[in-house]
Design a protein around this motif. Structure first.
Motif, short mmCIF file in Angstrom:
data_model
loop_
_atom_site.label_atom_id
_atom_site.label_comp_id
_atom_site.label_asym_id
_atom_site.label_seq_id
_atom_site.Cartn_x
_atom_site.Cartn_y
_atom_site.Cartn_z
N VAL A 149 0.73 -0.97 0.07
CA VAL A 149 -0.07 -0.24 -0.02
C VAL A 149 0.81 1.23 0.00
N VAL A 150 0.38 2.12 -0.78
CA VAL A 150 1.15 3.56 -0.96
C VAL A 150 0.35 4.68 -0.34
N MET A 151 0.89 5.52 0.50
CA MET A 151 0.17 6.64 1.09
C MET A 151 0.64 7.72 0.76
N TYR A 152 0.32 8.68 -0.10
CA TYR A 152 0.83 9.81 -0.54
C TYR A 152 0.49 10.84 0.31
N SER A 212 -3.29 -1.04 -2.81
CA SER A 212 -3.83 0.11 -2.97
C SER A 212 -3.02 1.45 -2.92
N VAL A 213 -3.39 2.45 -3.90
CA VAL A 213 -2.34 3.60 -3.56
C VAL A 213 -3.39 4.71 -3.43
N ILE A 214 -3.31 5.33 -2.23
CA ILE A 214 -3.97 6.47 -1.68
C ILE A 214 -3.45 7.77 -2.38
N SER A 215 -4.32 8.40 -2.98
CA SER A 215 -3.81 9.53 -3.70
C SER A 215 -3.67 10.81 -2.59
N GLN A 216 -3.02 11.53 -2.97
CA GLN A 216 -2.67 13.08 -1.95
C GLN A 216 -4.21 13.46 -1.68
N GLY A 217 -4.03 13.70 -0.45
CA GLY A 217 -5.11 14.34 0.44
C GLY A 217 -6.45 13.39 0.51
N VAL A 218 -6.39 12.25 0.22
CA VAL A 218 -7.56 11.30 0.42
C VAL A 218 -7.55 10.85 1.60
N GLY A 219 -8.75 10.64 2.26
CA GLY A 219 -9.07 10.13 3.54
C GLY A 219 -10.04 8.98 3.48
N ARG A 269 -14.09 2.86 5.70
CA ARG A 269 -14.17 2.39 4.22
C ARG A 269 -13.25 1.41 3.99
N ASP A 270 -13.44 0.57 3.00
CA ASP A 270 -12.66 -0.41 2.24
C ASP A 270 -12.12 0.05 0.75
N THR A 271 -11.15 -0.50 0.46
CA THR A 271 -10.50 -0.55 -0.99
C THR A 271 -10.43 -1.79 -1.40
N PRO A 272 -10.56 -2.15 -2.80
CA PRO A 272 -10.47 -3.66 -3.29
C PRO A 272 -9.15 -4.12 -3.41
N GLY A 273 -8.19 -3.27 -3.39
CA GLY A 273 -6.85 -3.67 -3.62
C GLY A 273 -6.58 -3.58 -5.28
N ASP A 274 -5.47 -3.12 -5.65
CA ASP A 274 -4.79 -3.16 -7.00
C ASP A 274 -5.45 -1.98 -7.61
N CYS A 275 -5.34 -0.92 -6.76
CA CYS A 275 -6.11 0.13 -7.40
C CYS A 275 -5.53 1.63 -6.73
N LEU A 276 -6.06 2.65 -7.64
CA LEU A 276 -5.75 3.93 -7.50
C LEU A 276 -6.99 4.62 -6.70
N VAL A 277 -6.95 5.04 -5.63
CA VAL A 277 -8.01 5.76 -4.73
C VAL A 277 -8.00 7.18 -4.71
N PHE A 278 -8.87 7.63 -5.07
CA PHE A 278 -9.16 9.12 -5.33
C PHE A 278 -10.38 9.46 -4.34
N ALA A 279 -10.66 10.89 -4.32
CA ALA A 279 -11.69 11.53 -3.50
C ALA A 279 -12.94 11.71 -4.53
N GLY A 280 -14.10 10.98 -4.13
CA GLY A 280 -15.14 11.45 -4.87
C GLY A 280 -16.12 12.25 -4.45
N HIS A 281 -17.36 12.31 -4.86
CA HIS A 281 -18.22 13.41 -4.42
C HIS A 281 -18.98 12.84 -3.07
N GLY A 282 -19.27 13.73 -2.07
CA GLY A 282 -20.05 13.43 -0.95
C GLY A 282 -18.99 12.43 0.22
N GLY A 283 -17.64 12.56 0.00
CA GLY A 283 -17.05 11.64 0.91
C GLY A 283 -16.64 10.31 0.31
N GLU A 284 -17.30 9.75 -0.79
CA GLU A 284 -17.35 8.65 -1.32
C GLU A 284 -15.80 8.60 -2.13
N LEU A 285 -15.23 7.21 -1.99
CA LEU A 285 -14.16 7.07 -2.75
C LEU A 285 -14.43 6.46 -4.01
#
Length: 187
Positions: free
Chosen positions: A126-129, A144-151, A155-171
């Protein structure tokens, strides 16, 4: 303090060397105490090794505070970090007692924390930017790669993914083009 350090120094240096040897951007077999990230990890490994072997809170606390003062990191000696991890820039990193997978990458101001006493589970590679956070009842899948500024909060992430902030706190999780693990580590 010197006898305590001497009894645990070889083991702490071996743990540090294992970590350094696995990081691609570092020269294998070459611990440089003037390299702040390497020295930061060494101070953690020394304090954690002393804690594991002797349960000496006084000396471990001194090493923890030295690391905090020199490197701006809050990484308590009781926390079980993975065998191999990489710190890009230590300033502002705060790590709680959580489950950490091997080959973790941390950058400045990243946070792993509890929420109502529940700690996250972080998979391998896992990478935490910068300025990212993994908090509470979160399960972050391997790769999982957690993008800059993302909380990632409860929540869960599926793995082997780039994680970005979505609308309304969704990932928003998008497939990773390549494993981040290969970018940072000799695996």
């Amino acid at each position: 303090m010197r006898p305590v350090i001497e009894r645990n120094l070889d083991e702490a240096l071996a743990r540090t060397a294992r970590c350094i040897d696995a990081v691609k951007m570092w020269k294998p077999g070459s611990f440089n105490y003037l390299h702040s990230s390497q020295y930061c990890q060494y101070l953690y490994y020394l304090a954690n090794t002393i804690w594991r072997n002797e349960r000496d809170a006084q000396h471990c606390t001194r090493l923890f505070l030295l690391n905090k003062a020199l490197n701006g990191i809050d990484l308590f000696y009781e926390i079980e970090m993975p065998e191999v991890f990489f710190i890009g820039h230590s300033v502002g990193i705060v790590l709680a007692k959580a489950t950490y997978g091997n080959y973790l990458v941390l950058y400045q101001n990243s946070t792993v924390g509890k929420n109502h006493g529940v700690a996250p589970v972080i998979g391998e590679g896992v990478v935490m930017y910068p300025n990212s956070a993994i908090i509470g009842r979160s399960r972050v899948g391997a790769g999982s790669v957690i993008s800059q500024g993302v909380g990632v909060i409860n929540r869960d992430t599926p793995g082997d993914c780039l994680v970005f902030a979505g609308h309304g706190g969704e990932l928003v999780c998008k497939p990773a083009p390549q494993p981040a693990l290969e970018e940072y580590f000799r695996v």
